[in-house]
Design an enzyme around this catalytic site. Sequence first.
Site, PDB file in Angstrom:
ATOM      1  N   PRO A  10     105.171 -19.272  66.058  1.00 10.58           N
ATOM      2  CA  PRO A  10     104.787 -19.744  64.728  1.00 10.58           C
ATOM      3  C   PRO A  10     103.854 -20.948  64.733  1.00 10.58           C
ATOM      4  CG  PRO A  10     107.080 -20.279  65.169  1.00 10.58           C
ATOM      5  CD  PRO A  10     106.617 -19.388  66.279  1.00 10.58           C
ATOM      6  N   TYR A  23      98.141 -31.553  68.855  1.00 10.81           N
ATOM      7  CA  TYR A  23      97.907 -30.265  69.512  1.00 10.81           C
ATOM      8  C   TYR A  23      96.483 -30.062  70.011  1.00 10.81           C
ATOM      9  CZ  TYR A  23     102.409 -29.355  67.381  1.00 10.81           C
ATOM     10  OH  TYR A  23     103.725 -29.439  66.999  1.00 10.81           O
ATOM     11  N   ASN A  74     104.741 -19.531  74.488  1.00 15.82           N
ATOM     12  CA  ASN A  74     104.804 -20.738  73.686  1.00 15.82           C
ATOM     13  C   ASN A  74     105.487 -20.306  72.396  1.00 15.82           C
ATOM     14  OD1 ASN A  74     104.493 -22.928  72.008  1.00 15.82           O
ATOM     15  ND2 ASN A  74     102.416 -23.377  72.657  1.00 15.82           N
ATOM     16  N   HIS A 100     104.090 -25.512  76.334  1.00 16.31           N
ATOM     17  CA  HIS A 100     103.929 -26.284  75.103  1.00 16.31           C
ATOM     18  C   HIS A 100     102.695 -27.164  75.261  1.00 16.31           C
ATOM     19  CE1 HIS A 100     107.775 -25.033  73.576  1.00 16.31           C
ATOM     20  NE2 HIS A 100     108.260 -25.251  74.779  1.00 16.31           N
ATOM     21  N   ARG A 107     108.582 -36.373  72.231  1.00 22.38           N
ATOM     22  CA  ARG A 107     108.492 -36.274  70.779  1.00 22.38           C
ATOM     23  C   ARG A 107     109.872 -36.464  70.152  1.00 22.38           C
ATOM     24  NH1 ARG A 107     105.018 -31.415  68.947  1.00 22.38           N
ATOM     25  NH2 ARG A 107     105.170 -32.586  67.013  1.00 22.38           N
TER      26      ARG A 107
END
Length: 149
Positions: A10, A23, A74, A100, A107
């Site tokens: 997603p 990202y 991923n 990832h 995080r």
Amino acid sequence: MMNILVLNGPNLNLLGTRQPEVYGSTTLAMVEEACIAHGKAADMDVSCFQTNHEGALIDQIHAAKGQKHGIILNAGAYTHTSIALMDAISSVELPVVEVHLSNIHAREAFRHKSYIAPVALGQICGFGAQGYILALDALKAHLSKGEVK
């Protein structure tokens, strides 16, 4: 020739525009093109699939059994929530490398738990789009030990 499936979950369809500070600016199309090109140069046939739906990821994992030699996954946010993906990976008995873009361990705390990691060959995180290339190389090295044809 090794047949490898690169699965993206997603929100990865939004790469390049979604939180580029986290990202990066590389798009999913660019990631897929790089994976296919790298695979070709390394004698791997790489196919790619992205979905925002957990069941579609599971269907792809199931379909890979007997058709693919390994999977790069991923799973996006499903990494931290999906026991169903973990079970699917366990069921097909294929090596899976978890990827990832960001370092999930640096995080938010909820991102530190991966349901994929216990059933994966290994995990690559924090290297951006380069992580997919690292995963392809790691998967090839692993599969070469078993002399996959």
